[in-house]
Design a protein around this motif. Structure first.
Motif: not given
Length: 250
Positions: A113, A116-117, A120-121, A130, A190, A199-200, A203-204, A207
């Motif tokens: 994770i 890629p995280g 993405l951020y 973001n 999220g 974006g957060a 991404g979350n 996840m």
């Protein structure tokens, strides 16, 4: 029927005292950022700020108290699960029966994770979706690294026990389908990160889907707690150490 209603009320109360409340504040925070006369990407979302700048011992006391009281809803959720037939440690897998799965699986999950995280951020920030996240702003104090590690562990326990272990267990007991349970857990995860930007959230949420699937397969939150702790330790401590060396972190 009475048990179903009680469980629904219980879930609402637990979330209202913990991460459901955080999600509401996060939405309001994002609205505040979007309505400012300033691009989202040029604004900051600060994690782990100083609570008493220039007064290190008072700051340390406030940091530790914040971590301690943030874990109270975790104890409450664990206690409530313990009132069901059986023991909560068996429901959540909080035991030492499978240490390799918890530690090794958690480390592997963090590795899958993590990069890629971060990508993405950075992409979301470049696209203006973001805010700039500041993972640590404790200043030059001797206790910064230990407190950041404790904060990482607190986040992991709070999120994985409540959003995955507790919430998914209760929703399954309320006859929600596995797909609906996964979606609810992921969307909640999220939502309380929306203060950082879109974006957060994405991404979350992704996840959250991965973590929910792991929990459904293993019935253990241990690997999730290990993975989340490692991710946050790297983010918090790494930022504190490397922010002046790596320009993209600023």
């Amino acid at each position: 029927m009475e048990t179903t209603v009680r469980r629904r009320h219980e879930v609402l109360l637990v979330l209202g005292l913990s991460l459901g409340q955080s999600a509401v504040y996060s939405v309001v925070s994002l609205i505040a950022k979007l309505t400012k006369d300033q691009e989202l990407s040029s604004q900051q979302a600060t994690l782990n700020p100083s609570q008493a700048p220039g007064r290190p011992w008072l700051d340390l006391s406030l940091q530790l108290l914040g971590i301690l009281f943030a874990l109270v809803p975790v104890g409450m959720a664990y206690h409530l699960l313990g009132r069901d037939p059986g023991r909560p440690r068996l429901v959540l897998g909080l035991d030492r029966r499978r240490p390799l799965l918890d530690l090794g699986g958690g480390a592997a999950l963090a590795a899958v994770i993590g990069l890629p995280g971060l990508g993405l951020y950075l992409l979301a920030r470049e696209l203006g979706l973001n805010a700039t996240v500041v993972p640590a702003a404790l200043g030059e104090v001797w206790w910064a690294v230990p407190v950041l590690i404790l904060a990482a562990l607190e986040n992991a326990l709070l999120e994985e026990i409540i959003v995955v272990g507790y919430l998914m267990t209760r929703l399954r007991q309320l006859a929600w389908s596995p797909v609906a349970v996964i979606a609810a857990s992921a969307l909640l995860r999220g939502s309380y990160h929306l203060y950082q930007g879109f974006g957060a959230f994405v991404g979350n949420a992704v996840m959250g889907v991965i973590f929910a699937l792991v929990f459904l397969r293993t019935r253990r939150v241990g690997p999730l707690i290990v993975a989340h702790t490692l991710l946050d330790v790297v983010a918090f401590v790494g930022y504190a150490i490397l922010r002046d060396v790596l320009p993209f972190l600023r």
